[in-house]
Design a protein around this motif. Sequence first.
Motif, PDB file in Angstrom:
ATOM      1  N   GLY A 292      34.217  31.312  37.896  1.00 25.18           N
ATOM      2  CA  GLY A 292      34.450  30.141  38.730  1.00 25.18           C
ATOM      3  C   GLY A 292      33.185  29.579  39.353  1.00 25.18           C
TER       4      GLY A 292
ATOM      5  N   GLY B 121      32.655  25.655  40.445  1.00 20.39           N
ATOM      6  CA  GLY B 121      33.304  25.082  41.611  1.00 20.39           C
ATOM      7  C   GLY B 121      32.404  25.161  42.830  1.00 20.39           C
TER       8      GLY B 121
ATOM      9  N   GLY C 102      32.007  28.853  44.107  1.00 19.01           N
ATOM     10  CA  GLY C 102      31.341  29.626  43.061  1.00 19.01           C
ATOM     11  C   GLY C 102      29.881  29.265  42.903  1.00 19.01           C
TER      12      GLY C 102
ATOM     13  N   ALA D 121      31.600  30.833  32.309  1.00 21.41           N
ATOM     14  CA  ALA D 121      32.112  29.490  32.555  1.00 21.41           C
ATOM     15  C   ALA D 121      32.586  28.868  31.255  1.00 21.41           C
ATOM     16  CB  ALA D 121      31.042  28.610  33.185  1.00 21.41           C
TER      17      ALA D 121
ATOM     18  N   SER E 235      35.492  36.698  41.704  1.00 28.01           N
ATOM     19  CA  SER E 235      36.171  35.561  41.096  1.00 28.01           C
ATOM     20  C   SER E 235      36.401  34.444  42.102  1.00 28.01           C
ATOM     21  CB  SER E 235      37.522  36.001  40.508  1.00 28.01           C
ATOM     22  OG  SER E 235      38.265  34.875  40.100  1.00 28.01           O
ATOM     23  N   CYS E 236      35.888  33.272  41.766  1.00 25.53           N
ATOM     24  CA  CYS E 236      36.160  32.055  42.537  1.00 25.53           C
ATOM     25  C   CYS E 236      36.986  31.087  41.699  1.00 25.53           C
ATOM     26  CB  CYS E 236      34.856  31.396  42.973  1.00 25.53           C
ATOM     27  SG  CYS E 236      33.855  32.388  44.089  1.00 25.53           S
ATOM     28  N   LEU E 237      37.837  31.628  40.847  1.00 23.13           N
ATOM     29  CA  LEU E 237      38.675  30.795  39.993  1.00 23.13           C
ATOM     30  C   LEU E 237      39.542  29.862  40.828  1.00 23.13           C
ATOM     31  CD1 LEU E 237      39.939  33.436  37.399  1.00 23.13           C
ATOM     32  CD2 LEU E 237      38.222  31.659  37.011  1.00 23.13           C
ATOM     33  N   GLY E 238      39.793  28.675  40.298  1.00 24.77           N
ATOM     34  CA  GLY E 238      40.648  27.732  40.999  1.00 24.77           C
ATOM     35  C   GLY E 238      41.051  26.583  40.100  1.00 24.77           C
ATOM     36  N   SER E 239      41.982  25.786  40.592  1.00 20.82           N
ATOM     37  CA  SER E 239      42.455  24.625  39.850  1.00 20.82           C
ATOM     38  C   SER E 239      42.500  23.427  40.784  1.00 20.82           C
ATOM     39  CB  SER E 239      43.848  24.886  39.271  1.00 20.82           C
ATOM     40  OG  SER E 239      44.380  23.711  38.697  1.00 20.82           O
TER      41      SER E 239
ATOM     42  N   TYR F 181      45.037  31.476  38.335  1.00 22.83           N
ATOM     43  CA  TYR F 181      44.874  32.565  39.293  1.00 22.83           C
ATOM     44  C   TYR F 181      45.513  33.855  38.767  1.00 22.83           C
ATOM     45  CZ  TYR F 181      43.856  28.683  42.468  1.00 22.83           C
ATOM     46  OH  TYR F 181      43.324  27.556  43.047  1.00 22.83           O
TER      47      TYR F 181
ATOM     48  N   CYS G 182      38.446  38.441  44.926  1.00 22.84           N
ATOM     49  CA  CYS G 182      38.963  37.170  44.414  1.00 22.84           C
ATOM     50  C   CYS G 182      39.497  36.325  45.564  1.00 22.84           C
ATOM     51  CB  CYS G 182      40.024  37.397  43.350  1.00 22.84           C
ATOM     52  SG  CYS G 182      41.418  38.428  43.865  1.00 22.84           S
TER      53      CYS G 182
END
Length: 225
Positions: A7, A10, A13, A31, A80-84, A94, A115
């Motif tokens: 992530g 973002g 991130g 990425a 983890s800095c995953l996002g939408s 997520y 996370c």
Amino acid sequence: MKLMLFGVTGGTGAQLLTQALAAGHQVTAVARDPARIPVTDPGAQLTVLPGDVLAPETPEAAEAAEAWRQAVTGHDAVLSCLGSTDRKHPTTVYSEGTRNIVEAMRASGVHRLLCLSSAGLEVTPAVPLPQRLVTRYVIQRLYRHGYADMARMESFVRSPAADGTVWTVVRPPMLTDGPLTGTYRTAENAALERPKSLSRADLAHYLLTHVDDRRAHRAVVEIAY
């Protein structure tokens, strides 16, 4: 430390990647579009891997996914800095993304995971009434798809399917582009009294500086000013 980051394109991130490199850590950044990674002069401390945490849809994507999965070996922690940003449609980035990361970690013998979730997932009495009303009737409805998937992610990391993972779920409030201060409040497995906003820079600072914090092991952490 040797850190694997997800992530990184973002806001949070990108801050995390910049701070990790500035602190001298050895970083592997994954990425979908490596060209969007905000580092113009990576140097020897950064390895960039193309890859998607969701199920690959093409042979090329499958090859990239296998590459990052194999690369997990030898890292001290995964952050983890995953996002939408899509508010209109359901997402699994997520829950499914974190599940795929954890599976790769377990196969590689890596245990530490940090996370991101959101403070908007729960509205506690510690939150001032006006803020509770806005969160419940505006924010939770606006981000309902993302919140639903964050809840699935949190349920997964607590489940037997994630046994062996030393996880920390961080729940920030409204994020801003304010400066790095290094000064904020946290609460492990408890509600934070009167939480306010938080800069993405300070959220990244918490993630980076609490990898070895045993108080945060297998804890949901609220953080705010």
